[in-house]
Design a protein around this motif. Structure first.
Motif, PDB file in Angstrom:
ATOM      1  N   ASN A  76       0.857  -0.985  -0.293  1.00 36.26           N
ATOM      2  CA  ASN A  76      -0.007  -0.116  -0.315  1.00 36.26           C
ATOM      3  C   ASN A  76       0.743   1.371  -0.280  1.00 36.26           C
ATOM      4  OD1 ASN A  76       1.198   0.316   2.671  1.00 36.26           O
ATOM      5  ND2 ASN A  76      -1.264   1.342   3.007  1.00 36.26           N
ATOM      6  N   ILE A  77       0.222   2.165   0.005  1.00 40.86           N
ATOM      7  CA  ILE A  77       1.351   3.807   0.328  1.00 40.86           C
ATOM      8  C   ILE A  77       0.386   4.495   1.445  1.00 40.86           C
ATOM      9  CG2 ILE A  77       1.732   6.070  -1.067  1.00 40.86           C
ATOM     10  CD1 ILE A  77       1.672   4.953  -3.733  1.00 40.86           C
ATOM     11  N   ALA A  78       1.192   4.560   2.537  1.00 45.62           N
ATOM     12  CA  ALA A  78       0.928   5.328   3.371  1.00 45.62           C
ATOM     13  C   ALA A  78       2.110   6.697   3.781  1.00 45.62           C
ATOM     14  CB  ALA A  78       1.055   4.501   4.458  1.00 45.62           C
ATOM     15  N   ILE A  79       1.352   8.014   4.160  1.00 48.78           N
ATOM     16  CA  ILE A  79       2.283   8.952   3.945  1.00 48.78           C
ATOM     17  C   ILE A  79       1.744   9.477   5.809  1.00 48.78           C
ATOM     18  CG2 ILE A  79       1.787  11.687   3.290  1.00 48.78           C
ATOM     19  CD1 ILE A  79       0.285  10.007   0.898  1.00 48.78           C
ATOM     20  N   PHE A  80       3.202  10.088   5.633  1.00 50.77           N
ATOM     21  CA  PHE A  80       3.795  11.105   7.209  1.00 50.77           C
ATOM     22  C   PHE A  80       4.062  12.119   6.788  1.00 50.77           C
ATOM     23  CE2 PHE A  80       3.331   5.941   7.516  1.00 50.77           C
ATOM     24  CZ  PHE A  80       3.225   5.527   7.624  1.00 50.77           C
ATOM     25  N   LYS A  81       3.730  12.597   8.078  1.00 50.20           N
ATOM     26  CA  LYS A  81       4.755  13.597   8.195  1.00 50.20           C
ATOM     27  C   LYS A  81       5.950  14.024   7.955  1.00 50.20           C
ATOM     28  CE  LYS A  81       4.657  18.375  11.238  1.00 50.20           C
ATOM     29  NZ  LYS A  81       4.204  18.819  12.422  1.00 50.20           N
ATOM     30  N   MET A 137       8.030   9.288  11.203  1.00 47.82           N
ATOM     31  CA  MET A 137       6.187   8.412  10.679  1.00 47.82           C
ATOM     32  C   MET A 137       5.957   8.243  12.547  1.00 47.82           C
ATOM     33  SD  MET A 137       7.418   4.554   9.470  1.00 47.82           S
ATOM     34  CE  MET A 137       8.779   4.014  10.864  1.00 47.82           C
ATOM     35  N   ALA A 138       6.125   9.610  13.100  1.00 48.01           N
ATOM     36  CA  ALA A 138       5.523   9.752  13.757  1.00 48.01           C
ATOM     37  C   ALA A 138       3.391  10.534  14.181  1.00 48.01           C
ATOM     38  CB  ALA A 138       5.934  10.981  15.567  1.00 48.01           C
ATOM     39  N   GLU A 139       3.146  11.011  12.723  1.00 49.97           N
ATOM     40  CA  GLU A 139       2.047  11.196  12.662  1.00 49.97           C
ATOM     41  C   GLU A 139       1.119  11.029  10.742  1.00 49.97           C
ATOM     42  OE1 GLU A 139      -0.500  15.914  11.615  1.00 49.97           O
ATOM     43  OE2 GLU A 139       1.752  15.377  12.751  1.00 49.97           O
ATOM     44  N   GLN A 140       0.933   9.990  10.910  1.00 52.33           N
ATOM     45  CA  GLN A 140       0.761   9.364   9.581  1.00 52.33           C
ATOM     46  C   GLN A 140      -0.787  10.526   9.443  1.00 52.33           C
ATOM     47  OE1 GLN A 140      -2.242   6.030   9.411  1.00 52.33           O
ATOM     48  NE2 GLN A 140      -0.166   4.744   8.798  1.00 52.33           N
ATOM     49  N   LEU A 141       0.261  11.051   8.494  1.00 50.20           N
ATOM     50  CA  LEU A 141      -1.268  11.562   7.169  1.00 50.20           C
ATOM     51  C   LEU A 141      -2.380  11.402   6.235  1.00 50.20           C
ATOM     52  CD1 LEU A 141       1.167  14.206   6.137  1.00 50.20           C
ATOM     53  CD2 LEU A 141      -0.321  14.684   8.646  1.00 50.20           C
ATOM     54  N   TYR A 175       6.931  12.001   3.983  1.00 45.75           N
ATOM     55  CA  TYR A 175       7.186  10.614   3.606  1.00 45.75           C
ATOM     56  C   TYR A 175       6.519  10.003   3.515  1.00 45.75           C
ATOM     57  CZ  TYR A 175      10.309   7.008   4.851  1.00 45.75           C
ATOM     58  OH  TYR A 175      11.047   5.182   5.579  1.00 45.75           O
ATOM     59  N   PHE A 176       6.850   9.310   2.444  1.00 49.32           N
ATOM     60  CA  PHE A 176       5.397   7.559   1.761  1.00 49.32           C
ATOM     61  C   PHE A 176       6.029   6.261   1.719  1.00 49.32           C
ATOM     62  CE2 PHE A 176       7.310   8.094  -1.872  1.00 49.32           C
ATOM     63  CZ  PHE A 176       7.465   7.127  -2.167  1.00 49.32           C
ATOM     64  N   MET A 177       5.760   5.345   1.967  1.00 49.01           N
ATOM     65  CA  MET A 177       6.336   3.984   2.457  1.00 49.01           C
ATOM     66  C   MET A 177       5.102   2.860   2.233  1.00 49.01           C
ATOM     67  SD  MET A 177       6.799   3.778   6.475  1.00 49.01           S
ATOM     68  CE  MET A 177       6.305   1.724   6.199  1.00 49.01           C
ATOM     69  N   CYS A 178       5.498   2.057   2.518  1.00 51.74           N
ATOM     70  CA  CYS A 178       4.235   0.473   2.697  1.00 51.74           C
ATOM     71  C   CYS A 178       4.446   0.219   3.836  1.00 51.74           C
ATOM     72  CB  CYS A 178       4.556  -0.025   1.252  1.00 51.74           C
ATOM     73  SG  CYS A 178       3.889  -1.519   1.375  1.00 51.74           S
ATOM     74  N   ILE A 179       3.873   0.059   4.165  1.00 53.61           N
ATOM     75  CA  ILE A 179       3.381  -0.390   5.369  1.00 53.61           C
ATOM     76  C   ILE A 179       3.484  -2.009   6.096  1.00 53.61           C
ATOM     77  CG2 ILE A 179       1.145   1.326   6.493  1.00 53.61           C
ATOM     78  CD1 ILE A 179      -0.321  -0.978   6.870  1.00 53.61           C
ATOM     79  N   VAL A 180       3.629  -2.474   4.563  1.00 51.54           N
ATOM     80  CA  VAL A 180       4.473  -4.083   5.147  1.00 51.54           C
ATOM     81  C   VAL A 180       5.437  -4.357   4.775  1.00 51.54           C
ATOM     82  CG1 VAL A 180       3.691  -6.568   4.260  1.00 51.54           C
ATOM     83  CG2 VAL A 180       1.836  -4.854   4.330  1.00 51.54           C
ATOM     84  N   HIS A 181       5.855  -3.449   3.637  1.00 51.44           N
ATOM     85  CA  HIS A 181       8.079  -3.811   3.530  1.00 51.44           C
ATOM     86  C   HIS A 181       7.886  -2.399   4.205  1.00 51.44           C
ATOM     87  CE1 HIS A 181       5.542  -6.294   0.781  1.00 51.44           C
ATOM     88  NE2 HIS A 181       6.133  -7.119   1.228  1.00 51.44           N
ATOM     89  N   PRO A 182       8.458  -1.559   4.858  1.00 46.51           N
ATOM     90  CA  PRO A 182       8.932  -0.066   5.593  1.00 46.51           C
ATOM     91  C   PRO A 182      10.724   0.327   4.550  1.00 46.51           C
ATOM     92  CG  PRO A 182       8.324  -1.520   6.813  1.00 46.51           C
ATOM     93  CD  PRO A 182       8.315  -2.277   5.778  1.00 46.51           C
ATOM     94  N   GLN A 183      11.071  -0.845   3.535  1.00 50.12           N
ATOM     95  CA  GLN A 183      11.790  -0.504   3.231  1.00 50.12           C
ATOM     96  C   GLN A 183      11.883  -0.121   2.053  1.00 50.12           C
ATOM     97  OE1 GLN A 183      10.742  -3.292   3.717  1.00 50.12           O
ATOM     98  NE2 GLN A 183      11.280  -4.509   1.798  1.00 50.12           N
TER      99      GLN A 183
END
Length: 660
Positions: free
Chosen positions: A606-611, A615-619, A644-652
C-alpha cells in the motif's frame, strides 16, 4: 450450519491472489451475530487443492500448508486455468490470511517461473514435479519459537524437509533437502528448543519394516530405527520433543497404540493402549513437557496423556463409525494453559460420506463438541490454536470439489477470517502495459493486444463520450481463445454491454464499441476473467496523454495528469518489492489522486503518507492491495512541503512526497 457450496458449480477465476467466482457480484459479508461460532471458508478452490493440510499459527495468524495437483475432469471438460502469478502444480503450497484476505503461494514448486515472484519465495525442487495425488504420503508444518517455518512431506521418491518464512514477501528463499531416498509413510515433524528438526515416518522395503527417526546434524541427516517390527495399522506416525528434550514418536504398533522414547540408552518402546488402538495418531506437548496423543480405535477417538516413561491416562473423545470402512485421522493442538483441541475424521461408508468433527477440553477428560456444520467428503483434518486459546483453527480437504477448507472457532466479533474473499472486480494494469497513461482513441480506433494471458497494449483506453469507436483486437496467444466484453461500470459485474466474438490466436478482429457516456468502464475476457482492462470516457475526445476529463499536465517522477478537481493524478507502481519512484509530486491544498498498481503477484502493498520519516504522525494510509491488483487513493489536501511515504508491510519501500 448449511454446507459450503461447491465452487466447481460456477466458473472460477483466481486473481489478485484470491479465489472468486468469475463475473459474479462481490459476496455480501455474512452476519454471524456475536458470541462463539465456527466460521468455515474455502481457502483454495483452484484445481485439486488441499490434500494433507497442516496448520501453524505465526504472529497471531493461521498459516496452512497443503498439496495442490491438476484436477481430474470428466471427458470433454477442461481443467481450470491457473492465472499468471500463482505457483505451478504439482506443488507444496502455503497460504496465510491477514485482514480477512488470503495470500496463496508455495513452499516448493518444480521450477522457477519466468518473470513471476511467487508469494513466500518458494524453493525450486525437481522432485516436486513428480508428486502425484496417489504418491504423496503426508505433510506437516511446524512453527519454531522464532516464527520460522519447517515442513516435511513424504512421497514415493522419499522424505523431504523444508525450511522458510511465513512472510509472503520474504526475500529469503525456502530450502528443500531430501532426508532419505526410502519412501516414508505418515511423516511427522517436531522442532526442539535449539531449532533442531526431528522427523519420523514408517518405512517398508523388501528387507525391513520400521519406524525411523531422522535428525539434522552438522554432517547431514542421521537415521535411527525406533521400532523394527511396528506393524502398519494406519501407517501414520507422530513425533514431539518431551519435557526432557528427548524425541517421542507415537504410532500404531500392530494392534496397540505405541510410543517410543529416545533416551540415553537408545529407544524404549511403551504401550499406550492395547486392543486395536493407535489409528491416525497425532501428538502435541504442553509447556511443561507432558505429551498428549490422540488416535482412534475401531469405534472411538481417544486422547492419552503421559510423559512416555510410565502409565498413560486415556480418555474417550467421541464415538465414530467403523474404522475398517475407511481411513481415520486425528489432529491435536494445545494452548499455553494445556487446553486441548482435537479434530478427527469419521470414515463413514465411503469417501463421500467421510466427515470431520472437532471438540475441545480443558482437562483432557471431558470434551465439548465444536459444531463444524455439514462437511460430507471431508478428509485429512488438521488443527491449530492461538497460544491463549482465543481461537482454534480446523482445516480439511473437501474431496468432492477438491477444495481446501479452513475454519476458525472463536469470538465472531473479532474474526477477520470471517470476511469473504473479494471478487476480482478492480481493474489491474498488467505487467508490460504502460502504467502512466491510457491509450487514446485516434481517428475512431484503438488497438488492444492480448499476450501471455493478459491485456498488454490498450489495457487502459481513453475514449470520447457519446461517440462509437473501434477496438482493433490483436490476439497473439497461439491456439488460445480470447475476446473483450465491456461492462456498464468500473467493476466486472452484471450483464456486459458489449461482448465480442471469441478469437483464436494469432489473429486480429475489429470490435465496434457503441457510444459510451462519460465515466469508467471495466472490460475482461470471458474465457480468462483475470484478464482485465478499463475504458476511461471523457467529455470530449482526448488527444495525446490527455486525462479523462480533458485536462493535461505532468508532475512527479511517475508521471501525472491533471484531474477534474484541480489536483494531480499520479501513478505509482510496486514491483519487485520496490516502488518505481522515490518521489511523488502533488499539488498543495487540494485533493490529489494516486493510481496505485501492485504488480507483485500474491504480495500485499500500500502507500501510507507521514509528516516525516519518524512516522510519528500519519496523514494518509491506503488500503492494502494484494498483487496483481490496483487501487485509486484519494489524498486529502496537504499544505506545501515535503512528506514521507512508505508501504506499511515493507517499510524499506519508501520515498518523499513533494507538495507544491
Amino acid at each position: 450450519m448449511r454446507p459450503l457450496m461447491s465452487r466447481r458449480l460456477i466458473p472460477l477465476a483466481l486473481a489478485l491472489g484470491v479465489v472468486a467466482a468469475a463475473c459474479a457480484k462481490a459476496p455480501v459479508a455474512p452476519e454471524f451475530g456475536s458470541g462463539q461460532a465456527f466460521v468455515p471458508e474455502v481457502v483454495d478452490s483452484l484445481n485439486d487443492a488441499g490434500r494433507y493440510p497442516s496448520v501453524a499459527v505465526v504472529d497471531g495468524r493461521p498459516v496452512v500448508a497443503y498439496f495442490s495437483f491438476a484436477e481430474k475432469v470428466p471427458e470433454g471438460s477442461f481443467p481450470q486455468t491457473r492465472p499468471i502469478g500463482l505457483p505451478t502444480i504439482p506443488g507444496v503450497m502455503l497460504a496465510t490470511v491477514q485482514d480477512g484476505i488470503w495470500t496463496r503461494g508455495a513452499i516448493a514448486i518444480a521450477d522457477q517461473i519466468s518473470n513471476v515472484q511467487v508469494a513466500f519465495n518458494p524453493a525450486f525442487a525437481g522432485s516436486v514435479g513428480k508428486l502425484t495425488p496417489d504418491g504423496v504420503t503426508g505433510l506437516q508444518l511446524v512453527a519454531d519459537a522464532s516464527g520460522g517455518l519447517h515442513a516435511v512431506w513424504g512421497s514415493a521418491s522419499g522424505v523431504f524437509y523444508a525450511r522458510g518464512s511465513a512472510d509472503p514477501a520474504s526475500t529469503t528463499q525456502w530450502t528443500v533437502e531430501k532426508v532419505t531416498n526410502t519412501p516414508g509413510i505418515g511423516p511427522s515433524l517436531a522442532v526442539d528448543a535449539k531449532g533442531t528438526p526431528w522427523i519420523s515416518y514408517y518405512t517398508s522395503t523388501s528387507t525391513v519394516a520400521a519406524i525411523e527417526v531422522a535428525t539434522k546434524g552438522a554432517d547431514g541427516w542421521t537415521l535411527e530405527t525406533a521400532d523394527d517390527s511396528p506393524g502398519c495399522d494406519g501407517c501414520r506416525t507422530a513425533i514431539v520433543v518431551d519435557g526432557a528434550g528427548d524425541p517421542l514418536v507415537a504410532y500404531a504398533g500392530g494392534p496397540d497404540a505405541t510410543a517410543s522414547v529416545r533416551g540415553a540408552d537408545g529407544w524404549t518402546t511403551t504401550t499406550v493402549e492395547r486392543g486395536g488402538a493407535g489409528l491416525g495418531v497425532s501428538a502435541a506437548v504442553t509447556a511443561d513437557g507432558e505429551v498428549t496423543l490422540t488416535y482412534s480405535t475401531r469405534s472411538e477417538v481417544h486422547a492419552a496423556s503421559g510423559d512416555g516413561s510410565g502409565a498413560w491416562q486415556v480418555a474417550t473423545v467421541a464415538a465414530i463409525g467403523d474404522a475398517a470402512t475407511g481411513p481415520t485421522a486425528t489432529s491435536v493442538a494445545l494452548d499455553t494453559t494445556g487446553a486441548m483441541t482435537v479434530a478427527w475424521s469419521d470414515p463413514g461408508s465411503s469417501a463421500s460420506a467421510s466427515t470431520v468433527s472437532a471438540a475441545t477440553s480443558s482437562d483432557g477428560k471431558t470434551f465439548t463438541p465444536i459444531d463444524l456444520g455439514q462437511n460430507g467428503g471431508a478428509l485429512d483434518p488438521a488443527v491449530a490454536t492461538m497460544p491463549d486459546g482465543s481461537s482454534r483453527y480446523v482445516a480439511w480437504y473437501d474431496s468432492g470439489p477438491q477444495d481446501l477448507i479452513l475454519g476458525v472457532d472463536g469470538d465472531v466479533a473479532g474474526l477477520a477470517i470471517g470476511k469473504p474473499s473479494p471478487t476480482p472486480t478492480e481493474v489491474a494494469v498488467p505487467s508490460g502495459a504502460p502504467p502512466q497513461q491510457c491509450t487514446p482513441v485516434v481517428d475512431g480506433k484503438v488497438t488492444v493486444v492480448a499476450q501471455g494471458i493478459a491485456f498488454t497494449d490498450g489495457s487502459c483506453i481513453q475514449a470520447p463520450a457519446g461517440e462509437p469507436f473501434t477496438i482493433v483486437f490483436d490476439n497473439r496467444d497461439a491456439g488460445t481463445q480470447h475476446n473483450i466484453q465491456v461492462f456498464s461500470g468500473p467493476q466486472v459485474s452484471g450483464t456486459p454491454t458489449f461482448s465480442g466474438d471469441l478469437v483464436t490466436g494469432p489473429d486480429q478482429v475489429e470490435y465496434q464499441i457503441p457510444a459510451l457516456d462519460k465515466g469508467e468502464y471495466a472490460y475482461n475476457c470471458v474465457v480468462h476473467p483475470t484478464m482485465l482492462g478499463k475504458i476511461v470516457v471523457g467529455e470530449t475526445g482526448p488527444t495525446g496523454a490527455t486525462g479523462a476529463s480533458g485536462a493535461t499536465g505532468a508532475t512527479g517522477a511517475t508521471g501525472a495528469t491533471g484531474s477534474s478537481g484541480g489536483g494531480a493524478m499520479v501513478t505509482v507502481t510496486a514491483q519487485g518489492i520496490a516502488f518505481d519512484t522515490s518521489t511523488i509530486t502533488l499539488k498543495a491544498d487540494v485533493e490529489n489522486t494516486i493510481m496505485f498498481n501492485n504488480q507483485d503477484a500474491g504480495i500485499q502493498h500500500n502507500i501510507a503518507i507521514f509528516k516525516d520519516s519518524s512516522m510519528a504522525e500519519q496523514l494518509f494510509s491506503g488500503d492494502l492491495v494484494t498483487g496483481v491488483g490496483s487501487a485509486t487513493y484519494t489524498i486529502p489536501p496537504l499544505p506545501a512541503g515535503e512528506y514521507y511515504f512508505m508501504c506499511i508491510v515493507h517499510p524499506q519501500m519508501n520515498g518523499s512526497v513533494v507538495v507544491e
